[in-house]
Scaffold this motif. Structure first.
Motif, PDB file in Angstrom:
ATOM      1  N   ILE A   7       0.847  -1.192   0.000  1.00  0.00           N
ATOM      2  CA  ILE A   7       0.000   0.000   0.000  1.00  0.00           C
ATOM      3  C   ILE A   7       0.881   1.239   0.000  1.00  0.00           C
ATOM      4  N   GLU A   8       0.286   2.356  -0.335  1.00  0.00           N
ATOM      5  CA  GLU A   8       1.033   3.608  -0.347  1.00  0.00           C
ATOM      6  C   GLU A   8       1.516   3.915   1.065  1.00  0.00           C
ATOM      7  N   VAL A   9       2.775   4.271   1.176  1.00  0.00           N
ATOM      8  CA  VAL A   9       3.385   4.549   2.467  1.00  0.00           C
ATOM      9  C   VAL A   9       3.921   5.972   2.429  1.00  0.00           C
ATOM     10  N   ALA A  10       3.531   6.780   3.412  1.00  0.00           N
ATOM     11  CA  ALA A  10       4.038   8.146   3.478  1.00  0.00           C
ATOM     12  C   ALA A  10       5.519   8.131   3.820  1.00  0.00           C
ATOM     13  N   THR A  11       6.233   9.154   3.380  1.00  0.00           N
ATOM     14  CA  THR A  11       7.643   9.282   3.745  1.00  0.00           C
ATOM     15  C   THR A  11       7.737   9.329   5.264  1.00  0.00           C
ATOM     16  N   LEU A 108      12.318   2.500   9.555  1.00  0.00           N
ATOM     17  CA  LEU A 108      12.113   3.712   8.757  1.00  0.00           C
ATOM     18  C   LEU A 108      12.695   3.570   7.355  1.00  0.00           C
ATOM     19  N   ALA A 109      13.866   2.949   7.238  1.00  0.00           N
ATOM     20  CA  ALA A 109      14.451   2.724   5.921  1.00  0.00           C
ATOM     21  C   ALA A 109      13.576   1.776   5.099  1.00  0.00           C
ATOM     22  N   ALA A 112      10.566   3.625   3.734  1.00  0.00           N
ATOM     23  CA  ALA A 112      10.927   4.422   2.560  1.00  0.00           C
ATOM     24  C   ALA A 112      10.998   3.527   1.321  1.00  0.00           C
ATOM     25  N   ALA A 113      11.609   2.353   1.457  1.00  0.00           N
ATOM     26  CA  ALA A 113      11.724   1.427   0.327  1.00  0.00           C
ATOM     27  C   ALA A 113      10.354   0.916  -0.112  1.00  0.00           C
ATOM     28  N   LEU A 114       9.457   0.666   0.836  1.00  0.00           N
ATOM     29  CA  LEU A 114       8.112   0.204   0.477  1.00  0.00           C
ATOM     30  C   LEU A 114       7.318   1.299  -0.220  1.00  0.00           C
ATOM     31  N   GLY A 115       7.513   2.544   0.184  1.00  0.00           N
ATOM     32  CA  GLY A 115       6.874   3.655  -0.531  1.00  0.00           C
ATOM     33  C   GLY A 115       7.347   3.710  -1.968  1.00  0.00           C
ATOM     34  N   PHE A 116       8.640   3.481  -2.182  1.00  0.00           N
ATOM     35  CA  PHE A 116       9.193   3.445  -3.528  1.00  0.00           C
ATOM     36  C   PHE A 116       8.602   2.279  -4.318  1.00  0.00           C
ATOM     37  N   ALA A 117       8.454   1.129  -3.673  1.00  0.00           N
ATOM     38  CA  ALA A 117       7.860  -0.036  -4.342  1.00  0.00           C
ATOM     39  C   ALA A 117       6.467   0.313  -4.871  1.00  0.00           C
ATOM     40  N   PHE A 118       5.671   0.952  -4.036  1.00  0.00           N
ATOM     41  CA  PHE A 118       4.319   1.335  -4.452  1.00  0.00           C
ATOM     42  C   PHE A 118       4.381   2.290  -5.647  1.00  0.00           C
TER      43      PHE A 118
END
Length: 163
Positions: A7-11, A108-109, A112-118
């Motif tokens: 799912i979309e993850v905020a920074t 936290l890292a 960030a990577a999961l947000g990029f995946a989305f």
């Protein structure tokens, strides 16, 4: 372990004194030093080979570092696999310098990577880890990853890990 759907993850907000950024040319030596605090031995040649691969691809904007005083304190990256026309993410190289552990920098890292995946269209992300990495496994479970039981020994090993 697998996370699906992504799912979309905020920074993620950083703890005071820490900052989040992506890879920049010239980061190689510091990244190798960071990786060597928690993984098999790394050197320039090994990193160069991985960065040059086409499959899975490791986009530079998918490499995240958490820094303190402009020095790497932790990081994670996201490989992108193209399988049957789908983008599948692989979370990898999650590492926190022992001097900075206890601040949830790995979590936290990873966020960030999961947000990029989305953003890249990946709706499934997997990772590989070892039983000995209990702290990392707790982080992955917090993020929603679930065990994948692919070996006859996995149920017993996961029971022991979750106990």
């Amino acid at each position: 372990m697998r996370l699906e759907p992504v799912i979309e993850v905020a920074t993620p907000a950083m703890p005071e004194g820490y900052a989040l950024r992506t890879f920049r040319p010239g980061d190689e030596a510091a990244w190798i030093a960071l990786l060597n605090t928690g993984f098999d031995p790394w050197d320039e040649e090994r990193l160069r080979r991985v960065l040059a691969r086409e499959q899975p691809r490791l986009p530079l904007e998918g490499i995240f570092f958490i820094t303190r005083d402009n020095r790497m304190a932790g990081g994670a990256c996201l490989f992108l696999h193209q399988i049957d026309g789908r983008t599948i993410g692989e979370l990898g190289w999650v590492v926190v310098d022992p001097a900075h552990q206890g601040h949830r920098l790995g979590l936290l890292a990873c966020r960030a990577a999961l947000g990029f995946a989305f953003q890249q269209g990946a709706r499934s992300v997997y990772l590989r880890t070892e039983d000995s990495r209990a702290a990392a496994i707790r982080t992955y479970l917090r993020l929603g990853f679930e065990p994948e039981l692919r070996d006859a020994t996995h149920p017993e090993r996961w029971c022991a890990l979750l106990a």
